[in-house]
Design a protein around this motif. Structure first.
Motif, PDB file in Angstrom:
ATOM      1  N   VAL A 111      25.261  13.370 -28.832  1.00 33.04           N
ATOM      2  CA  VAL A 111      24.599  12.100 -29.134  1.00 33.04           C
ATOM      3  C   VAL A 111      23.464  12.325 -30.142  1.00 33.04           C
ATOM      4  CG1 VAL A 111      23.036  12.140 -27.122  1.00 33.04           C
ATOM      5  CG2 VAL A 111      23.623   9.974 -28.160  1.00 33.04           C
ATOM      6  N   ALA A 112      22.799  13.486 -30.060  1.00 33.54           N
ATOM      7  CA  ALA A 112      21.766  13.811 -31.054  1.00 33.54           C
ATOM      8  C   ALA A 112      22.401  13.883 -32.440  1.00 33.54           C
ATOM      9  CB  ALA A 112      21.099  15.144 -30.702  1.00 33.54           C
ATOM     10  N   ARG A 113      23.520  14.549 -32.521  1.00 35.67           N
ATOM     11  CA  ARG A 113      24.223  14.654 -33.807  1.00 35.67           C
ATOM     12  C   ARG A 113      24.632  13.279 -34.336  1.00 35.67           C
ATOM     13  NH1 ARG A 113      24.888  19.983 -34.329  1.00 35.67           N
ATOM     14  NH2 ARG A 113      25.123  20.872 -32.261  1.00 35.67           N
ATOM     15  N   ALA A 114      25.105  12.445 -33.420  1.00 37.01           N
ATOM     16  CA  ALA A 114      25.541  11.095 -33.831  1.00 37.01           C
ATOM     17  C   ALA A 114      24.361  10.302 -34.390  1.00 37.01           C
ATOM     18  CB  ALA A 114      26.162  10.365 -32.636  1.00 37.01           C
ATOM     19  N   PHE A 115      23.203  10.410 -33.753  1.00 40.34           N
ATOM     20  CA  PHE A 115      22.019   9.714 -34.268  1.00 40.34           C
ATOM     21  C   PHE A 115      21.599  10.282 -35.628  1.00 40.34           C
ATOM     22  CE2 PHE A 115      20.670   8.562 -29.697  1.00 40.34           C
ATOM     23  CZ  PHE A 115      21.092   7.253 -29.844  1.00 40.34           C
ATOM     24  N   GLY A 116      21.602  11.598 -35.742  1.00 43.21           N
ATOM     25  CA  GLY A 116      21.233  12.222 -37.014  1.00 43.21           C
ATOM     26  C   GLY A 116      22.162  11.776 -38.130  1.00 43.21           C
ATOM     27  N   ASP A 117      23.448  11.797 -37.839  1.00 40.32           N
ATOM     28  CA  ASP A 117      24.428  11.388 -38.858  1.00 40.32           C
ATOM     29  C   ASP A 117      24.244   9.927 -39.244  1.00 40.32           C
ATOM     30  OD1 ASP A 117      25.549  13.880 -38.939  1.00 40.32           O
ATOM     31  OD2 ASP A 117      27.163  13.424 -37.501  1.00 40.32           O
ATOM     32  N   ALA A 118      23.906   9.103 -38.271  1.00 37.94           N
ATOM     33  CA  ALA A 118      23.806   7.660 -38.536  1.00 37.94           C
ATOM     34  C   ALA A 118      22.510   7.290 -39.258  1.00 37.94           C
ATOM     35  CB  ALA A 118      23.891   6.888 -37.215  1.00 37.94           C
ATOM     36  N   LEU A 126      20.139   1.654 -32.552  1.00 39.18           N
ATOM     37  CA  LEU A 126      20.399   2.829 -31.709  1.00 39.18           C
ATOM     38  C   LEU A 126      21.478   2.503 -30.680  1.00 39.18           C
ATOM     39  CD1 LEU A 126      16.701   3.921 -31.026  1.00 39.18           C
ATOM     40  CD2 LEU A 126      18.340   5.118 -32.499  1.00 39.18           C
ATOM     41  N   ALA A 127      21.335   1.327 -30.074  1.00 40.98           N
ATOM     42  CA  ALA A 127      22.287   0.912 -29.039  1.00 40.98           C
ATOM     43  C   ALA A 127      23.698   0.826 -29.604  1.00 40.98           C
ATOM     44  CB  ALA A 127      21.859  -0.429 -28.449  1.00 40.98           C
ATOM     45  N   ALA A 128      23.794   0.427 -30.872  1.00 42.65           N
ATOM     46  CA  ALA A 128      25.118   0.290 -31.488  1.00 42.65           C
ATOM     47  C   ALA A 128      25.828   1.637 -31.591  1.00 42.65           C
ATOM     48  CB  ALA A 128      24.979  -0.349 -32.876  1.00 42.65           C
ATOM     49  N   ILE A 129      25.066   2.724 -31.686  1.00 45.35           N
ATOM     50  CA  ILE A 129      25.673   4.056 -31.801  1.00 45.35           C
ATOM     51  C   ILE A 129      26.225   4.527 -30.456  1.00 45.35           C
ATOM     52  CG2 ILE A 129      25.242   6.509 -32.348  1.00 45.35           C
ATOM     53  CD1 ILE A 129      25.155   4.654 -34.788  1.00 45.35           C
ATOM     54  N   VAL A 130      25.466   4.285 -29.376  1.00 49.99           N
ATOM     55  CA  VAL A 130      25.913   4.774 -28.063  1.00 49.99           C
ATOM     56  C   VAL A 130      26.671   3.713 -27.261  1.00 49.99           C
ATOM     57  CG1 VAL A 130      24.270   6.657 -27.770  1.00 49.99           C
ATOM     58  CG2 VAL A 130      23.580   4.362 -27.144  1.00 49.99           C
ATOM     59  N   GLY A 131      26.696   2.492 -27.752  1.00 48.04           N
ATOM     60  CA  GLY A 131      27.461   1.450 -27.080  1.00 48.04           C
ATOM     61  C   GLY A 131      26.747   0.860 -25.877  1.00 48.04           C
TER      62      GLY A 131
END
Ligand code: TXA
Ligand code: MG
Length: 302
Positions: free
Chosen positions: A70-77, A191-196
Motif C-alpha cells: 500500500v505504501a508503494r501504491a501511494f508513492g506511485d499514485a 487516498l481513499a480512492a487508492i485503497v478503496g
C-alpha cells in the motif's frame, strides 16, 4: 545555485529550498551534526521527527525498509507530490537524529523542479522541516524564510511562491491499515480512492505526528475561527472592546485558500493586529480539511 547547495549540504550546512507545499530547511539526513544544527536553528524539540526528502519513488527502499504494497501504491499514485509516507527507517541512510530516535521515517518526493534538481544532485535523503521557527507559520516564499531565519541558514534558494501552500498529508503505512497522521496537500478522498476505503485519521493523540500539536502554525496575533454569518458582528464586538482586528478574506475555492493562507496570516501579523478573524472551509474530504486544521491549530495557540 544547485551545485552550491549540494556543496553546502555535503559540508553539513543548511539550505532552504522551495517545494510545492511550503519551503523546507534542508540538511543531510545521514549527518548527525548537520541535523543537530537543523534542530537548533528551528528551535525544535529533539524528539520531533523531520521529513526526509528524496528525488525518486525508488528511494523508499533506500531510506526505508519493509515497505508495504500500500505504501508503494501511494508513492506511485502521488509522488512527486504533497504526501509523506511513514515507513520503517533504514539505519545508516537516515540518522536517528532525523527521526527523534524513532525507528520509523517520514519520506516524501516533492513536486517542485528546484527541489527535485537538488535532491537528484545530492543522491541521498535531505531532512527538511518547514523553514520557519518551531510553532510559527510555515513559509511559502523565499522572503518568508529570510524574515524568519536570517543568517542562520547558509543558503535560501528562491523558487517563487509555493503552489499548494499547506504542508504534505502524512500517512502512516507501517501498520496493517494506513492511517492519516496529518491532513494536507493530498485530500483524503484521493487516498481513499487508492485503497478503496476511507483511511483512519490519527491526527491527535500522544504521538501521531508531533506537528499535530494542538497549538501550532501560529501567527503572533490571536486567531479566532468564526462562522461566516457571525464574522461582521464579532469584528464589531472586538473593536468595541478596543482590539484591532484583521479579517482573513476566505477565497471560495479551497485550493486557492490553501495557497494564500500562510501569506495572509503573515501579512495580518505585520499590521500588528490583536486578533485575526477567519472562517474555516468545511472539512469534507478535500483540501478544505487541511485549511481548517491549520486554522484550528493556529487558534489553539493562545
Ligand atoms: O509539506 C511538508 O511536509 C513540508 C515540506 C518542507 O516538505 N515539511 C514539513 O515538515 O511540514 P515539518 O517538520 O514542519 O513537519 C513534519 C511532520 C511533523 O508533524 C512530524 O511529527 C511528522 O512530520 N513526522 C515526521 N517523521 C515522522 C515519523 N517517523 N512518524 C510520525 N510523524 C512524523
Ligand atoms: Mg512545520
Amino acid at each position: 545555485m544547485i551545485e552550491r547547495a549540494v556543496e553546502i549540504l555535503r559540508a553539513g550546512g543548511l539550505v532552504a529550498f522551495p517545494t510545492e507545499t511550503v519551503y523546507g530547511l534542508g540538511a543531510d539526513a545521514a549527518n548527525p551534526d548537520a541535523l543537530r544544527r537543523l534542530f537548533a536553528v528551528k528551535g525544535r524539540p529533539h524528539d520531533h521527527p523531520v521529513i526526509v526528502h528524496a528525488a525518486r519513488t525508488a528511494q523508499l527502499d533506500e531510506l526505508g525498509r519493509d515497505v508495504s504494497q500500500v505504501a508503494r501504491a501511494f508513492g506511485d499514485a502521488f509522488w512527486p507530490g504533497p504526501l509523506t509516507l511513514v515507513v520503517a527507517r533504514r539505519p545508516g541512510r537516515v540518522a536517528p537524529e532525523a527521526t527523534g530516535g524513532r525507528d520509523t521515517v517520514g519520506i516524501r518526493v516533492p513536486d517542485h523542479p528546484v527541489a527535485l534538481a537538488l535532491l537528484d544532485a545530492i543522491g541521498g535523503g535531505v531532512a527538511a522541516p518547514s523553514a520557519n521557527r518551531f510553532g510559527r507559520v510555515s513559509p511559502t516564499t523565499a522572503a518568508h524564510v529570510r524574515a524568519d531565519l536570517g543568517s542562520d541558514v547558509d543558503l535560501v534558494i528562491d523558487g517563487g511562491p509555493c503552489a499548494v501552500g499547506v504542508e504534505s498529508t502524512i500517512v502512516d503505512v507501517t501498520g496493517p491499515a494506513p492511517a492519516v497522521l496529518r491532513v494536507g496537500g493530498v485530500s483524503e478522498d484521493r487516498l481513499a480512492a487508492i485503497v478503496g476505503a476511507p483511511l483512519a485519521r490519527r491526527t491527535s493523540g500522544e504521538v501521531a505526528a508531533p506537528g499535530t500539536l494542538a497549538a501550532h502554525y501560529a501567527p503572533r496575533a490571536r486567531v479566532e475561527v468564526v462562522d461566516r454569518p457571525d464574522l461582521a458582528a464579532r469584528a464589531e464586538q472586538l473593536r468595541a472592546e478596543g482590539c484591532s482586528v484583521g479579517v482573513l478574506d476566505a477565497p471560495a475555492d479551497v485550493a486557492e485558500y490553501a495557497r494564500i493562507l500562510y501569506a495572509r496570516l503573515r501579512e495580518l501579523d505585520e499590521r500588528h493586529v490583536d486578533v485575526i478573524l477567519a472562517t474555516a472551509p468545511a472539512d469534507n474530504g478535500d483540501l478544505g480539511a487541511a485549511v481548517a486544521d491549520r486554522l484550528r491549530r493556529a487558534a489553539a495557540a493562545r
